[in-house]
Motif scaffolding. Structure first.
Motif, PDB file in Angstrom:
ATOM      1  N   ILE A 123       0.864  -1.150  -0.134  1.00 17.58           N
ATOM      2  CA  ILE A 123       0.043   0.094  -0.068  1.00 17.58           C
ATOM      3  C   ILE A 123       0.776   1.239  -0.082  1.00 17.58           C
ATOM      4  N   GLU A 144      -2.559  -0.948  -3.601  1.00 17.51           N
ATOM      5  CA  GLU A 144      -3.677  -0.091  -3.091  1.00 17.51           C
ATOM      6  C   GLU A 144      -2.726   1.264  -2.983  1.00 17.51           C
ATOM      7  N   HIS A 196      -8.582   6.721  -1.730  1.00 16.99           N
ATOM      8  CA  HIS A 196      -8.192   5.370  -1.362  1.00 16.99           C
ATOM      9  C   HIS A 196      -8.601   4.485  -2.752  1.00 16.99           C
ATOM     10  N   TYR A 197      -7.659   4.014  -3.312  1.00 19.04           N
ATOM     11  CA  TYR A 197      -7.741   3.210  -4.406  1.00 19.04           C
ATOM     12  C   TYR A 197      -7.217   1.953  -4.258  1.00 19.04           C
ATOM     13  N   LYS A 198      -7.963   0.823  -5.012  1.00 20.39           N
ATOM     14  CA  LYS A 198      -7.397  -0.369  -5.329  1.00 20.39           C
ATOM     15  C   LYS A 198      -6.782  -0.589  -6.592  1.00 20.39           C
TER      16      LYS A 198
END
Length: 188
Positions: free
Chosen positions: A17, A140, A182-184
């Motif tokens: 992450i 992420e 917040h991205y995946k």
């Protein structure tokens, strides 16, 4: 191997992450590694979710330049309670939980993901972020956008990496003007 067993193993692997702040125009530092623009959003008692995020991590990867800057600013080792890998071209002896890694970054990340149930925090800098993106190793991205246009400095994202689609997990805005996304990273 039983496919159901393989799926269970994959579910327990840690994620890489990226948790980082950047100006609205995409810079993580002004010329001369100046990070003063981050103070624009400092608010007493507000850590923008960092403490909660940090609890989900048991390893940290960061570049040597970022490591040198942080140690110069805080006067000690960053992340002394986590297994930390400083990616460098010049080896140094380990100090506590901090290891200076000169090998293949992709091999390190693949091995770390196999070993852990918790996550791996990419703490910058831009060279490490972009090396991980080129290898599609970031799972992420938590990006805190600082409400300022800097115009020059160290860009977070460099040209020449593969296109990667993202799925928005969450977004939040704060009274300071900071927006956190917040991205995946979608699997290809």
């Amino acid at each position: 191997m039983d496919p159901a067993h393989n799926n269970m193993k994959m579910a327990s692997e840690g994620k890489v992450i990226l948790y980082i702040a950047a100006s609205l125009d995409g810079y993580i530092a002004k010329p001369g590694d100046d990070l003063q623009f981050l103070s624009l959003v400092q608010a007493e008692g507000e850590d923008y979710g960092y403490a909660e995020f940090y609890k989900t991590v048991d390893a940290v990867i960061m570049g040597r330049k970022t490591f040198d800057w942080v140690t110069g600013e805080i006067g000690g080792l960053p992340h002394p309670d986590k297994e930390t890998y400083i990616i460098t071209r010049t080896g140094r002896p380990s100090v506590g939980n901090t290891r200076f890694f000169t090998g293949n970054l992709k091999e390190l990340v693949v091995e770390l993901k196999k070993q852990r149930g918790k996550n791996i925090y990419c703490d910058g800098g831009a060279e490490i972020v972009n090396a991980l993106l080129k290898e599609k190793l970031i799972d992420e991205i938590i990006l805190s956008v600082i409400p300022v246009l800097i115009g020059s400095g160290t860009k977070l994202f460099h040209d020449g990496r593969p296109e990667q689609e993202l799925e928005l997990i969450a977004s939040r805005t704060y009274a300071s003007g900071l927006s956190q996304l917040h991205y995946k990273v979608k699997a290809c």
